[in-house]
Design a protein around this motif. Structure first.
Motif, PDB file in Angstrom:
ATOM      1  N   GLY A 259      -4.690  20.538  47.593  1.00  0.00           N
ATOM      2  CA  GLY A 259      -5.773  20.638  48.592  1.00  0.00           C
ATOM      3  C   GLY A 259      -6.912  20.314  47.496  1.00  0.00           C
ATOM      4  N   LYS A 286      -5.867  13.692  51.464  1.00  0.00           N
ATOM      5  CA  LYS A 286      -5.830  14.574  52.564  1.00  0.00           C
ATOM      6  C   LYS A 286      -7.162  15.303  52.813  1.00  0.00           C
ATOM      7  CE  LYS A 286      -4.243  19.391  53.432  1.00  0.00           C
ATOM      8  NZ  LYS A 286      -4.086  19.173  54.802  1.00  0.00           N
ATOM      9  N   SER A 288      -9.106  17.904  55.147  1.00  0.00           N
ATOM     10  CA  SER A 288      -9.046  18.731  56.298  1.00  0.00           C
ATOM     11  C   SER A 288     -10.021  18.961  57.246  1.00  0.00           C
ATOM     12  CB  SER A 288      -8.903  20.427  55.803  1.00  0.00           C
ATOM     13  OG  SER A 288      -9.821  20.611  54.860  1.00  0.00           O
ATOM     14  N   GLU A 289     -10.107  19.714  58.211  1.00  0.00           N
ATOM     15  CA  GLU A 289     -11.112  19.749  59.203  1.00  0.00           C
ATOM     16  C   GLU A 289     -12.489  20.300  58.533  1.00  0.00           C
ATOM     17  OE1 GLU A 289     -12.305  22.552  63.040  1.00  0.00           O
ATOM     18  OE2 GLU A 289     -10.649  21.088  63.281  1.00  0.00           O
ATOM     19  N   ALA A 312     -13.566  14.739  58.215  1.00  0.00           N
ATOM     20  CA  ALA A 312     -14.001  16.175  58.056  1.00  0.00           C
ATOM     21  C   ALA A 312     -14.892  16.280  59.152  1.00  0.00           C
ATOM     22  CB  ALA A 312     -14.279  16.531  56.795  1.00  0.00           C
ATOM     23  N   TRP A 359      -1.169  25.824  49.767  1.00  0.00           N
ATOM     24  CA  TRP A 359      -2.368  24.953  50.269  1.00  0.00           C
ATOM     25  C   TRP A 359      -3.577  25.909  50.392  1.00  0.00           C
ATOM     26  CZ3 TRP A 359      -1.924  19.873  50.874  1.00  0.00           C
ATOM     27  CH2 TRP A 359      -0.564  19.307  50.851  1.00  0.00           C
ATOM     28  N   LYS A 361      -6.672  27.562  51.813  1.00  0.00           N
ATOM     29  CA  LYS A 361      -7.076  28.042  53.147  1.00  0.00           C
ATOM     30  C   LYS A 361      -8.434  28.591  53.335  1.00  0.00           C
ATOM     31  CE  LYS A 361      -5.500  32.852  52.827  1.00  0.00           C
ATOM     32  NZ  LYS A 361      -4.845  34.005  53.468  1.00  0.00           N
ATOM     33  N   CYS A 393     -11.643  26.676  54.433  1.00  0.00           N
ATOM     34  CA  CYS A 393     -11.548  25.166  54.416  1.00  0.00           C
ATOM     35  C   CYS A 393     -10.129  24.848  53.958  1.00  0.00           C
ATOM     36  CB  CYS A 393     -12.446  24.639  53.449  1.00  0.00           C
ATOM     37  SG  CYS A 393     -12.666  25.345  51.750  1.00  0.00           S
ATOM     38  N   GLY A 394      -9.750  23.700  54.111  1.00  0.00           N
ATOM     39  CA  GLY A 394      -8.343  23.191  53.505  1.00  0.00           C
ATOM     40  C   GLY A 394      -8.667  22.413  52.448  1.00  0.00           C
ATOM     41  N   THR A 395      -9.890  21.788  52.263  1.00  0.00           N
ATOM     42  CA  THR A 395      -9.912  21.042  50.949  1.00  0.00           C
ATOM     43  C   THR A 395     -11.167  21.515  50.088  1.00  0.00           C
ATOM     44  OG1 THR A 395      -9.131  19.189  52.349  1.00  0.00           O
ATOM     45  CG2 THR A 395     -10.207  18.555  50.377  1.00  0.00           C
TER      46      THR A 395
END
Length: 471
Positions: A259, A286, A288-289, A312, A359, A361, A393-395
């Motif tokens: 990520g 990828k 993330s939100e 996003a 990943w 977080k 965050c995820g990215t």
């Protein structure tokens, strides 16, 4: 036209550029700015004072005769305006869109020096003229007399294609070697579709190809072939315009988590490999939100705005200095804010935190304050002790700069480089420590602007021609 010159339009503001609505465009990859109509362009052109000593030209790295082309626009002779621009600039449709005019030609415009008055919209007019020519102008292949000499150009980005075009006009056989599967360099892989449509980049490259320039893709100079081998193959000179594609990271804990992207990888996947069309195209990106982007240059803005378009909901720009120190163009920051990008200034990521599965977080951030100016002239960011916080965050996208690829310097004996990797050149000729090997653009300066790279390619082409024509 004479009337327009005696009584210029003294409106203090540029003719407004039509744009997509921010809440519509942040969900698509269509171009943000829609361009002037013929009437808008002619009206804006009459704001030019046609100065006898045009500072705007001095502010242009490729010395476009700006007042001359603008006067042709005011007359409505757009084809002649195109001819005037392309006397000095081979890529007007690109420069009209991505050049930092506010720091160059428009930054020197007399109209903009008066309080409350905006400079003439030079970039907008250049874009209009180039677009008009592409749709309506004469498309002819020039007849060029060959001189029997040949030059190799490494890289098909702005410096490479400018150098190639200038030499081709002078009769050289020019062969451009591109490492990727598509020509254009950073114009193709780095700048998003919504700022610079790829079909437009291809059109500009086709114009250079029409001069007789040969392009060969999937050739990594330094691996597939070396500079020494190019010389052995009979090239009279080599120009290295290989750009700055090596990303920098912060070297903080967690940067190896899934990520985490460099902005370079994120944009290349999206732009060149059509990741924005996944799953119709086999390039997964990828998003993330919530996405965090560290940095506040144009590349950071491109990455953040791209992430928003990829779905996003929340995109943060995290930058350790204040907005005043941000290196991105003001227009890019303005567009990002309009599109809902959230700015966290005086904030520096110090760790990337991950899940048990590896990943991203969240990121841990340090609150900063500004101290005295450092070597860059900007105020130095200083940590505020005891003030840290997390952003979930995820990215996480790292956009803090790029360095030149080390392959060429590692495989070219006798090529002098800076400690950080930039190729050292003679400032007058752009010749390197290796005779008949020249370099320019980001491979020399590190990541900079398209127009500065073009200026370097042009300077090198003139120097190559001056030297080889005497042999």
């Amino acid at each position: 036209m004479a009337e327009a010159r005696r009584k210029p339009n003294m409106s203090p503001e540029k003719v407004k550029m039509p744009e997509q609505d921010p809440n519509v465009r942040n969900k698509n990859f269509k171009e943000v700015a829609l361009g002037y109509t013929k009437e808008m362009a002619m009206e804006e052109a009459t704001r030019c004072l046609n100065c006898k000593n045009p500072f705007c030209v001095k502010g242009c790295p490729v010395n476009v005769p700006i007042p001359r082309f603008i006067q042709e626009v005011a007359k409505g002779d757009f084809e002649r305006a195109y001819e005037v621009i392309t006397e000095e600039n081979a890529l007007p449709a690109i420069c009209g869109r991505v050049c930092p005019q506010e720091n160059q030609c428009e930054g020197q415009c007399i109209r903009g020096r008066k309080k409350g008055s905006e400079p003439v919209g030079i970039g907008r007019l250049e874009r209009f003229v180039a677009d008009w020519h592409r749709e309506n102008g004469k498309q002819t292949k020039p007849e060029i007399k060959k001189n029997g000499k040949k030059v190799a150009v490494v890289g098909s980005g702005p410096s490479g294609i400018t150098c190639a075009g200038e030499l081709a006009k002078r009769g050289y056989d020019v062969h451009v070697f591109e490492a990727l599967h598509k020509t254009g360099g950073v114009l193709s892989y780095g700048i998003p579709e919504f700022r610079l449509p790829k079909k437009l980049v291809q059109s500009e490259i086709d114009t250079v190809a029409d001069l007789g320039v040969d392009f060969e893709t999937d050739v990594v100079v330094g691996r597939t072939i070396t500079v020494d081998e190019l010389e052995e193959a009979g090239y009279n000179a080599v120009f290295v315009g290989s750009g700055a594609g090596l990303p920098r990271f912060q070297n903080i804990p967690g940067e190896n988590l899934n990520g985490v992207y460099s902005a370079n990888e994120f944009l290349t996947r999206t732009n060149l490999m059509k990741g924005y069309m996944f799953p119709d195209r086999p390039t997964p990106v990828k998003v993330s939100e919530t996405v965090c982007v560290v940095g506040a240059g144009n590349v950071a803005m491109d990455a953040a705005r791209t992430a928003k378009r990829l779905g996003a909901k929340n995109v943060y720009i995290v930058y350790r200095r204040s907005e005043q120190e941000a290196p991105a163009r003001k227009e890019e920051i303005h567009h990002a804010k309009e599109e809902g990008i959230i700015f966290k200034f005086l904030t520096n990521p110090i760790a990337v935190n991950g899940t048990e599965e590896g990943w991203v977080k969240s990121i841990t951030c340090q609150e900063m304050e500004l101290g005295e100016p450092d070597a860059s002239g900007r105020r130095r960011p200083i940590p505020v002790e005891g003030h840290t916080f997390d952003i979930e965050c995820g990215t996480f996208i790292v956009a803090i700069g790029q360095s030149p690829n080390p392959l060429i310097r590692q495989t070219t004996p006798g090529l002098d480089t800076q400690k950080w990797g930039g190729i050292i050149v003679n400032e007058e000729t752009n010749e390197t420590s290796r005779e008949n090997v020249y370099a320019g653009g980001d491979a020399v300066t590190g990541a900079a602007t398209v127009i500065l790279a073009m200026g370097a390619g042009k300077k090198a082409a003139h120097a190559i021609d001056e030297k080889l024509s005497k042999q």
